[in-house]
Design a protein around this motif. Structure first.
Motif, short mmCIF file in Angstrom:
data_model
loop_
_atom_site.label_atom_id
_atom_site.label_comp_id
_atom_site.label_asym_id
_atom_site.label_seq_id
_atom_site.Cartn_x
_atom_site.Cartn_y
_atom_site.Cartn_z
N UNK A 1 0.64 -1.20 -0.11
CA UNK A 1 -0.08 -0.10 0.20
C UNK A 1 0.80 1.31 -0.15
N UNK A 2 1.90 1.11 -0.47
CA UNK A 2 2.92 2.35 -0.78
C UNK A 2 2.31 3.49 -1.52
N UNK A 3 2.62 4.56 -0.83
CA UNK A 3 2.09 5.77 -1.56
C UNK A 3 3.48 6.82 -1.64
N UNK A 5 3.59 9.69 -1.14
CA UNK A 5 3.55 11.02 -0.37
C UNK A 5 4.58 10.60 0.80
N UNK A 86 -5.47 13.55 4.81
CA UNK A 86 -4.91 13.66 3.58
C UNK A 86 -5.75 13.84 2.53
N UNK A 87 -5.57 14.62 1.21
CA UNK A 87 -6.38 14.64 0.15
C UNK A 87 -6.13 13.19 -0.56
N UNK A 88 -7.28 12.61 -0.81
CA UNK A 88 -7.06 11.32 -1.54
C UNK A 88 -6.49 11.51 -3.08
N UNK A 89 -5.53 10.64 -3.36
CA UNK A 89 -5.00 10.58 -4.55
C UNK A 89 -5.39 9.53 -5.57
N UNK A 90 -5.68 9.47 -6.75
CA UNK A 90 -6.06 8.62 -7.47
C UNK A 90 -4.80 8.25 -8.31
N UNK A 91 -5.19 7.32 -9.48
CA UNK A 91 -4.10 7.11 -10.40
C UNK A 91 -3.66 5.87 -9.97
N UNK A 94 -2.74 4.23 -6.56
CA UNK A 94 -3.55 4.00 -5.64
C UNK A 94 -4.37 2.62 -6.21
N UNK A 95 -4.16 2.22 -7.38
CA UNK A 95 -5.09 1.32 -7.78
C UNK A 95 -4.28 -0.15 -7.34
N UNK A 96 -3.07 -0.33 -7.71
CA UNK A 96 -2.55 -1.34 -7.21
C UNK A 96 -1.03 -1.24 -6.96
N UNK A 97 -0.81 -2.23 -5.77
CA UNK A 97 0.41 -2.20 -5.42
C UNK A 97 1.12 -3.63 -5.16
#
Lengths: 330, 652
Positions: A1-3, A5, A86-91, A94-97
């Motif tokens: 679930x890396x992001x 940010x 935090x503001x949700x970030x799509x793309x 966020x779809x898969x990790x």
């Protein structure tokens, strides 16, 4: 679930920290405070093993529960719109990790396979763990097979001592609406409504029914075996110390299912032998009217309301006629 | 790509309602034609006729002891009732006309309220009919649950006799299980699947309507057990006891057969629709996750239910014409019923779980404003669960003596199923990750599902472990476990779905304040009711007993009082429905949750034919918070995307 940010590793670190602390605390508290008191207690070897299995499962389950709860709690408290998360970030990120997915699936698969292997091991080394094993059990304690055969053929008396030094007592449990009775084949096959067992002995329960499906549940012994009409369902346990236990029917068997229970006791072998021989003598007149000891009994098909014990006459529908009254032990 | 893309507008929507003259009486509007009233009359007449005929052809037949009933007459009465009901509602008009070689008249869409009481082939009407139907089931079963908890307030003082008590328990279990097979697939599946896949209708609209009306016939049949004196086998109906039971048992067996017909019809129709009626461009990787879950469920409904249907039929034959499928003494086997029942029964458990997963996975992205995490994992998890569910049934029979050597295998398969089930947690947690979560009512229910289902799932692993199973099988532990999965999972998901989609279905918002009271009461008292039952079970209380050890009274009372408060939460829910739909209706915006889903892109209320033009799907519906996100679909022409058109039309 890396992001990507910059805050994300901190979130995960925080959660992991809370998770480790809570999990270790919960596991230790459970293991030392609750574990020793978990049902069904420690009256038999089986009960002891099954308690241990429950506790091991719990020690694995608690971190799983706590892990998800910490994550959910953290997301509710840190990532909600109300608390200005935090503001949700799509793309794509966020779809898969891949890492998170592989990690999750590997961990759950490992835990599941470990549990299945552990459960199988426990089941086999404890000879079916006190559960009903059907007419031909594959995992039998030492000496049980010989004892069962001796019981059926009427060649053994008292608590049987097998060549390996094992003490085995075969007991038959007969369920009917709405009571359990017990036959002791090595004491002349007398039938009684009291279940008394010797301590430090392997017990081979042979569970059958005369009418509908019941389930023989000796709670503190950690024995549970369905009583099926026409089936000998065998379950093993090894008693340790002395004590009392409860027997309940745990399969719905009709009107008075809720009232189908009684109590039993584990006593010292000498007290048991004394009780059994005196009961055998006291019941002798009744015992000779019972059908000969067999693994199963076929009720008289023509006398549904009380003709359960055919007095020597074989009815047209009886499987006894076809297969003989006695069936092999295994 | 699909047939529907080429079809003309499917529904003949004439501006003027059809007049009474010149069309067959079956097509007349309102009370003059076939509707619920004629169905009730038909069912009543069918019952009497069947009962008479049964007695007529088997007058010398032995009656069931102490019941004053002839088993043939009971069976034919119930058959007559179901047939009369179907004839009365008009379900057989089309096939009967075809049989006699006439061309059946085309269906005419009826306007106004009366359509909800008729045999409607409009999937949106069927969906709303199902909402009312499953709520009727739910409240009946719930009242019976209240009765059970009342009896268990005291171990020795009894409110009911043991006979009445066990009838209540059996009826509660059976009605709730029947409800749970359809609670999401029926209302939300039928209403939403065509909207989500961009279709104007289901593949088999008459079969769809049939599935609802036969479902309601099942309600009448299972309810008829009570006047017949009930049945005392629990919902599992184990065999020698089944054979002993009176005419109420026929209601049980026949009821499951009837419900089974409805399940097969619904599953078949929905599966075919999803496979064949997707709009152009809706590839399998663009199908909404809720549709995936419904597809997995529909395949289970189609494949597992025939086993139940046959098993019920065998039982009826045993009771009426003296076959011996389940009679040991006559060459049958009581194990046969156990195997058949659970061969259906375990896939059935996932029929009750998968739609719930679908709903939360569909709702989470909307309220986190993030794409669904690991979409492919979610879809494959659902299919994986559906496949594995056929290989676990004997874990219900670990202590039965059937196939004891196979216990390690069934322990393994059962525990394996927690891997694909665990996917839904991965998906949920990934979607929540660093999101700006909006805690609206549907989101609260969805989050509650994760809490409840986690407990239900983990305790399931305990049950699948054979050594631990010795203690927990057949007791309150397993009872609590499946209430955590079915009620804590499915029912919470149903509530999430209702709060989320009712604005689309009815054009009215559910009241948020009452909704909050409903949610918190239901969540808190659900857990307070059922969590103590794990402990009660571990302490040795078997299921379905009217008396128990006196040292367990404290826990049982705690559970009972929580259950009553849980029951009140359902009254709050009913009040919210009545208040929000009729007393103080608040018109819903076209897209109140700002969802990207295709179902929200049509007008509210949904036009009769769903889409003016069949949309061409360009991408999946989860592009939340994405810069330069692609458009979901090409609606062809000036699209009514998310525009509020509800002011011009009358919400139904």
């Amino acid at each position: 679930m890396a992001n990507t940010s910059s805050n994300s590793p901190r979130d995960l670190r925080k959660m992991s920290g809370i998770w480790v602390v809570l999990s270790v605390a919960a596991d230790l508290l459970f293991w030392f405070l609750v574990g020793p008191h978990v049902p069904p207690g420690r009256l038999t070897e089986t009960a002891k093993n099954n308690q241990m299995d429950f506790n091991i499962l719990m020690v694995i389950a608690l971190p799983v529960l706590i892990g998800v709860w910490v994550y959910m709690g953290y997301s509710i408290t840190h990532w909600s719109a109300k608390r200005n998360g935090p503001e949700s970030v799509g793309g794509a990120a966020a779809r898969s990790n891949r890492k998170a997915q592989v990690l999750w699936i590997s961990i759950t698969s490992f835990v599941v396979l470990f549990l299945a292997a552990f459960g199988t091991w426990a089941l086999i080394v404890d000879h079916g763990s006190g559960g009903g094993e059907g007419p031909n059990p594959v995992w039998m304690p030492a000496g049980a097979a010989q004892a069962e055969t001796a019981a059926l053929n009427g060649t053994g008396t008292g608590i049987l001592s097998e060549p390996g030094g094992e003490k085995v007592l075969p007991v038959q449990v007969i369920g009917q609406q709405w009571k359990f009775t017990y036959r002791y084949p090595t004491f002349g096959g007398f039938e009684t409504s009291q279940l008394v067992l010797p301590a430090n002995t392997t017990i081979a329960f042979n569970v059958t029914s005369l009418d509908v499906i019941h389930s023989f549940w000796a709670y503190q012994l950690s024995v549970k075996a369905d009583a099926n009409p026409g089936v000998n369902n065998v379950a093993f346990t090894e008693t340790k110390g002395t004590g009392n236990f409860t027997v309940r029917c745990s399969e719905l068997c009709g009107l008075w299912h809720g009232a189908m229970f009684n109590y039993g006791s584990v006593v010292s072998p000498s007290a048991f032998t004394q009780w059994a021989t005196s009961t055998e003598a006291a019941n002798a007149a009744n015992t000779k009217n019972l059908p000969p000891f067999a693994w199963t009994y076929t009720p008289d098909a023509n006398g549904a309301a009380g003709g359960y014990y055919p007095d020597g006459t074989v009815t047209p529908y009886s499987t006894v006629e076809t297969y003989g009254a006695k069936q092999p032990a295994s | 790509m699909t047939i529907s893309a080429e079809r003309p507008t499917a529904v003949a929507s004439s501006a003027t309602p059809p007049t009474a003259s010149g069309i067959p009486w079956t097509q007349r509007p309102g009370w003059m034609s076939q509707h619920l009233g004629t169905a009730i009359v038909g069912g009543f007449l069918g019952y009497i006729l069947g009962h008479w005929f049964g007695n007529y052809i088997s007058s010398s037949y032995p009656w069931i002891a102490n019941s004053g009933q002839n088993p043939i007459a009971v069976t034919l009465a119930l058959l007559g009732m179901v047939l009369g009901w179907l004839v009365g509602i008009g379900a057989l008009n089309y096939p009967l006309a075809k049989i006699v070689g006439k061309e059946p008249p085309a269906e005419v869409e009826v306007e106004g309220w009366s359509k909800y009481f008729r045999y409607s082939t409009n999937h949106k009407v069927v969906g709303l009919q199902y909402v009312v139907g499953v709520i009727l089931f739910m409240f009946t079963g719930g009242l019976l649950a209240m009765a059970i908890r009342t009896e268990l307030l005291n171990p020795t003082t009894h409110v009911f006799g043991p006979g009445t008590y066990i009838e209540i328990v059996s009826e509660h279990g059976t009605i709730m299980m029947m409800m749970a097979t359809s609670i999401i697939v029926g209302p939300l599946g039928n209403y939403l699947v065509p909207l989500m896949i961009g279709s104007r209708q289901m593949a088999f609209p008459r079969i769809e309507a049939f599935s609802f009306w036969i479902f309601m016939a099942g309600y009448m049949v299972i309810f008829s057990a009570l006047p017949y004196g009930g049945f005392n086998t629990g919902w599992t109906g184990y065999a020698p006891l089944q054979t002993q039971n009176g005419p109420g048992m026929i209601s049980y067996l026949f009821g499951f057969a009837v419900i089974g017909l409805g399940m097969m019809a619904a599953g078949f129709n929905i599966a075919v629709s999803i496979i064949n009626y997707r709009a152009p461009g809706m590839t399998w990787s663009r199908v909404p996750i809720f549709v995936w879950s419904i597809l997995a469920t529909a395949s289970l409904l189609t494949l597992a239910t025939p086993v139940l249907f046959s098993a019920g039929l065998f039982g009826i034959l045993d009771k009426t014409v003296q076959t011996a499928f389940y009679v040991d003494e006559h060459g049958g086997s009581s194990y046969l019923w156990q195997n058949l029942f659970w061969f259906f029964g375990h896939p059935e458990v996932y029929i009750m779980a998968l739609p719930g997963f679908g709903i939360v996975a569909e709702i989470l992205p909307v309220f986190t404003r993030k794409p669904l995490f690991a979409y492919k994992v979610a879809a494959s998890g659902m299919i994986g669960v559906a496949l594995l569910s056929f290989f676990v049934w004997q874990h219900h029979l670990f202590q039965s003596g059937i196939n004891p050597d196979m216990r390690p295998l069934f322990m393994l398969t059962t525990e394996l199923i927690s891997i694909p089930t665990g996917f839904i947690f991965l998906v949920g947690m990934g979607t929540l990750y660093r999101a700006k979560i909006r805690f609206e009512i549907p989101m609260l229910f969805a989050m509650a599902l994760f809490f409840n289902f986690l407990i239900g799932g983990v305790t399931g692993v305990f049950l699948s472990d054979v050594p631990v199973n010795v203690t927990v099988h057949g007791g309150f532990f397993v009872l609590s476990h499946f209430h955590y999965t079915i009620m804590g999972g499915l029912l919470f998901a149903f509530m999430a779905g209702l709060y989320y989609w009712l604005p689309k279905m009815t054009g009215m918002m559910m009241n948020k304040k009452i909704g909050l009271v409903h949610f918190w009461m239901m969540f808190v008292f659900f857990n307070l009711t059922f969590f103590p039952m794990f402990i009660i079970g571990l302490l040795g209380q078997p299921r379905r007993v009217f008396t128990y050890a006196s040292n367990l009274q404290g826990l049982n009372d705690f559970s009972s009082i929580s259950a009553f408060l849980l029951g009140i939460s359902f009254i709050v829910f009913a009040w919210n429905l009545v208040y929000s739909m009729w007393i103080s209706p608040q018109k819903a915006p076209a897209n109140p949750w700002e969802s990207l889903g295709l179902e929200w892109q049509t007008a509210t209320p949904v036009p009769a034919h769903n889409f003016d033009r069949i949309p061409v799907i360009m991408t999946d519906p989860y592009h939340y918070s994405e810069v330069n996100a692609p458009a979901l679909a090409d609606f062809g022409g000036p699209a009514p995307v998310a525009s509020d058109t509800s002011s011009t039309s009358n919400p139904a």
